[in-house]
Design a protein around this motif. Structure first.
Motif, PDB file in Angstrom:
ATOM      1  N   PRO A   4       0.842  -1.200   0.000  1.00  0.00           N
ATOM      2  CA  PRO A   4       0.000   0.000   0.000  1.00  0.00           C
ATOM      3  C   PRO A   4       0.879   1.252   0.000  1.00  0.00           C
ATOM      4  O   PRO A   4       2.036   1.201   0.425  1.00  0.00           O
ATOM      5  N   LEU A   5       0.307   2.369  -0.488  1.00  0.00           N
ATOM      6  CA  LEU A   5       1.051   3.623  -0.517  1.00  0.00           C
ATOM      7  C   LEU A   5       1.368   4.087   0.892  1.00  0.00           C
ATOM      8  O   LEU A   5       2.497   4.387   1.246  1.00  0.00           O
ATOM      9  N   ILE A  28      -4.655   3.189  16.034  1.00  0.00           N
ATOM     10  CA  ILE A  28      -5.302   3.276  14.720  1.00  0.00           C
ATOM     11  C   ILE A  28      -4.439   2.554  13.682  1.00  0.00           C
ATOM     12  O   ILE A  28      -3.232   2.776  13.610  1.00  0.00           O
ATOM     13  N   SER A  29      -5.047   1.687  12.878  1.00  0.00           N
ATOM     14  CA  SER A  29      -4.345   1.016  11.792  1.00  0.00           C
ATOM     15  C   SER A  29      -5.178   1.111  10.529  1.00  0.00           C
ATOM     16  O   SER A  29      -6.378   0.869  10.567  1.00  0.00           O
ATOM     17  N   PHE A  30      -4.523   1.509   9.436  1.00  0.00           N
ATOM     18  CA  PHE A  30      -5.230   1.507   8.150  1.00  0.00           C
ATOM     19  C   PHE A  30      -4.213   1.604   7.019  1.00  0.00           C
ATOM     20  O   PHE A  30      -3.043   1.911   7.248  1.00  0.00           O
ATOM     21  N   ASP A  31      -4.662   1.325   5.808  1.00  0.00           N
ATOM     22  CA  ASP A  31      -3.832   1.451   4.612  1.00  0.00           C
ATOM     23  C   ASP A  31      -4.514   2.377   3.621  1.00  0.00           C
ATOM     24  O   ASP A  31      -5.733   2.451   3.591  1.00  0.00           O
ATOM     25  N   VAL A  32      -3.712   3.050   2.811  1.00  0.00           N
ATOM     26  CA  VAL A  32      -4.266   3.788   1.679  1.00  0.00           C
ATOM     27  C   VAL A  32      -3.528   3.306   0.443  1.00  0.00           C
ATOM     28  O   VAL A  32      -2.297   3.303   0.407  1.00  0.00           O
ATOM     29  N   LEU A  72       5.361   5.215   4.375  1.00  0.00           N
ATOM     30  CA  LEU A  72       4.947   5.699   3.060  1.00  0.00           C
ATOM     31  C   LEU A  72       5.739   4.904   2.035  1.00  0.00           C
ATOM     32  O   LEU A  72       6.963   4.961   2.016  1.00  0.00           O
ATOM     33  N   ALA A  73       5.033   4.156   1.212  1.00  0.00           N
ATOM     34  CA  ALA A  73       5.662   3.291   0.219  1.00  0.00           C
ATOM     35  C   ALA A  73       6.788   2.456   0.842  1.00  0.00           C
ATOM     36  O   ALA A  73       7.894   2.358   0.312  1.00  0.00           O
ATOM     37  N   GLY A  74       6.513   1.898   2.020  1.00  0.00           N
ATOM     38  CA  GLY A  74       7.457   0.998   2.646  1.00  0.00           C
ATOM     39  C   GLY A  74       8.493   1.645   3.542  1.00  0.00           C
ATOM     40  O   GLY A  74       9.206   0.957   4.265  1.00  0.00           O
TER      41      GLY A  74
END
Lengths: 318, 275
Positions: A4-5, A28-32, A72-74
């Motif tokens: 994920p980005l 809080i955990s999430f992906d974009v 961000l991008a890994g």
């Protein structure tokens, strides 16, 4: 599957006060993903803006990121946010009147931003500023105009052009249309959606308006008291909300399609608790119309990746 | 038609000209802004009339004129037969009419004095109009007002900053009710509130209308709120009334292009309704 980005894992933001530590964001955990708009919705004080500020590294003392990681991008960015702020992550603020410098022309502000983040000479930056204005639908001949010469919607377009100036991979839009009229709001949201798809950028859209969420976002995260209540595909969450808070938010939004003067609107009783007076267990339980004894004692964890509510912890019998 | 409140060809013009010397030396023309331009409508007793429009359409100017906070350039406001423009003659008559109209403002953070306790805020209209002279009776009235808006009588001793936005708007409503009005102008009363709290305040306003027979002039930009509140709607665009209809008709068959555009651009939760 592609990385994920943006990937946020177990993020905690803590404010140290005289009366002890307050958890403004709690795990809080999430992906974009690229080309995706993730919406954050919730009432005032739910931690929506804190969320955006944490990702871009703009939390001021006494607040601090006290746990978790942001990638961000890994790459880890929470340890060194200055390296990405404005460059790889752009931010659009709520009020265009206060986020633009009234004493500089918008051209100067754009060129300054471009030069700060990209290796260009002044001429190239000027060209880039012109194309940036064209992209958001402003006549480039207005490069030498001052912010006060624009209307609210136009000013917000300038702010978007500024946020895009360094061609960021991720855009955080914090209530970008709250100060605008509905007709202008529709234009600005269209613009945001178009840019997201064209540039394959990720967008975090923070709003309190369920209508904006429904019309703009691909996925939605519902925040309550600094915790994620529910996260999922926008269509799924809106058509089949699971968390009682999400249900309440949707039901209490007045509908333009089938409201009536004589009907009573659905209302969630009470108000969001203050951070220094959080109830034990699930923070929503005093306002919940579907609580069980367990809700008052234990904090619900995320189950099946969608909702944090004890109603959904036990798997339904097969 | 009852015509409890009548707005007759109301206009309000603001002078935006340069100063006199600049006009003489630089030859600038006089400039005027017609914030409200020949607007007329009537509100029936016990109903809600909503004025809808975008920023700069003149809706708040009309609200201010309707409660007498601003004078119109031309036209008149007739409230139950009294012309608000010439109430000045006798103070007694002035107060008799003024106490019957009240206003609830947009921001509950700016419209309550932070240095006053809630009890004092609610007592002020009672004393200003000399409604109750007995102190104990007065305290009882304050308690009654607080309970009417869903707060408790112990809240009278607290300051506005101790309340949340929704509770503060309840205090504003209680203050508006204190003089026993029958006409209340609500200028964007819920725009500063969260949806769940907005629903609470809108329900409270509806219930008060049923219980006390209040008449509302409701100013807002939010058509979804209007749909749930108003009996009759006027749509304003740059100071002019572009459309005026019964609420149901307006949502079913909007006449003007501007109203259609407003209806189309309002975000809706269609996912949840079609899905």
């Amino acid at each position: 599957m592609m990385d994920p980005l943006l990937s946020v894992r177990d993020l905690h933001v803590t404010f140290t006060t005289r009366h002890g530590d307050l958890e403004a964001l709690d795990g809080i955990s999430f992906d974009v993903a690229r080309g995706e708009i993730l919406g954050f919705v919730g009432e005032s004080g739910a931690g929506k803006s804190m969320m955006g500020a944490a990702v871009i590294g703009l939390i001021d003392p006494p607040g601090r990121i006290s746990g978790g990681e942001i990638k961000l991008a890994g790459e880890r960015i929470d340890t060194n946010p200055e390296s990405v702020r404005g460059k790889r992550i752009g931010m659009i603020f709520q009020d265009p009147l206060t986020s633009l410098d009234p004493l500089q022309t918008i051209g100067d502000q754009l060129v300054e931003t471009i030069l700060a983040h990209r290796k260009m000479d002044a001429g190239q930056a000027h060209q880039r500023a012109i194309s940036g204005l064209e992209e958001v639908g402003i006549d480039p001949t207005r490069l030498n105009a001052y912010p006060h010469e624009f209307s609210g919607g136009m000013r917000q377009r300038v702010v978007i052009a500024l946020a895009l100036a360094a061609e960021p991979e991720l855009i955080i839009a914090d209530e970008p249309t709250t100060a605008l009229d509905v007709s202008v709001q529709a234009q600005v949201l269209d613009l945001l959606r178009r840019i997201c798809k064209e540039r394959d950028a990720g967008v975090i859209l923070i709003t309190h308006d369920m209508g904006v969420i429904a019309e703009t976002t691909d996925r939605v995260a519902v925040l309550y008291s600094g915790k994620l209540a529910e996260i999922g595909n926008t269509t799924d969450v809106l058509s089949n909300p699971q968390h009682p808070y999400t249900k309440g938010l949707i039901a209490s939004t007045p509908s333009i399609e089938n409201g009536s003067v004589d009907a009573t609107l659905f209302q969630i009783p009470g108000a969001m608790p203050r951070l220094d007076a959080l109830p034990g267990g699930c923070a929503f339980h005093p306002r919940c119309n579907d609580m069980s004894p367990r809700c008052a004692v234990e904090k619900p964890a995320f189950t099946s990746g969608r909702v944090a509510c004890w109603r959904f912890t036990e798997e339904p019998p097969a | 038609m009852d015509g409890f409140v009548k707005i007759n060809s109301l206009s309000r013009r603001f002078d935006l000209s340069e100063p006199w010397l600049a006009r003489v030396l630089m030859g600038h023309e006089r400039k005027y802004l017609d914030a409200v331009d020949n607007v007329s409508f009537e509100i029936e007793r016990g109903t809600t009339y909503a004025l809808v429009g975008e920023s700069g359409s003149g809706k708040s100017t009309i609200a201010k004129i309707a409660v007498g906070l601003m004078l119109p350039s031309s036209g008149s406001v007739l409230f139950d037969g009294f012309n608000l423009n010439d109430l000045g003659q006798s103070r007694k008559q002035h107060n008799q009419v003024r106490k019957r109209l009240q206003m609830v403002f947009q921001s509950p953070f700016a419209s309550l004095d932070p240095c006053w306790r809630v009890g004092g805020i609610l007592r002020e209209p009672i004393r200003a109009f000399g409604l109750i002279n007995d102190r104990r009776e007065e305290a009882r009235r304050v308690d009654e007002l607080l309970e009417q808006v869903g707060l408790s009588s112990s809240d009278a001793a607290r300051f506005p900053h101790e309340f949340s936005g929704g509770q503060r708007q309840r205090i504003s409503i209680a203050r508006a009710l204190a003089s026993g009005p029958d006409f209340i102008v609500c200028d964007e009363p819920t725009s500063a509130l969260d949806v769940s709290v907005q629903a609470q305040v809108l329900n409270l306003l509806k219930q008060l209308q049923r219980d006390l027979g209040l008449t509302y002039l409701f100013i807002t930009h939010d058509l979804a709120v209007v749909r749930n509140m108003a009996h009759r709607i006027g749509v304003l665009q740059s100071g002019k009334m572009v459309e005026e209809q019964e609420a149901e008709d307006l949502f079913r068959s909007p006449q003007s292009d501007y109203t259609k555009m407003l209806l189309d651009s309002a975000p809706r939760l269609s996912h949840s309704q079609t899905g």
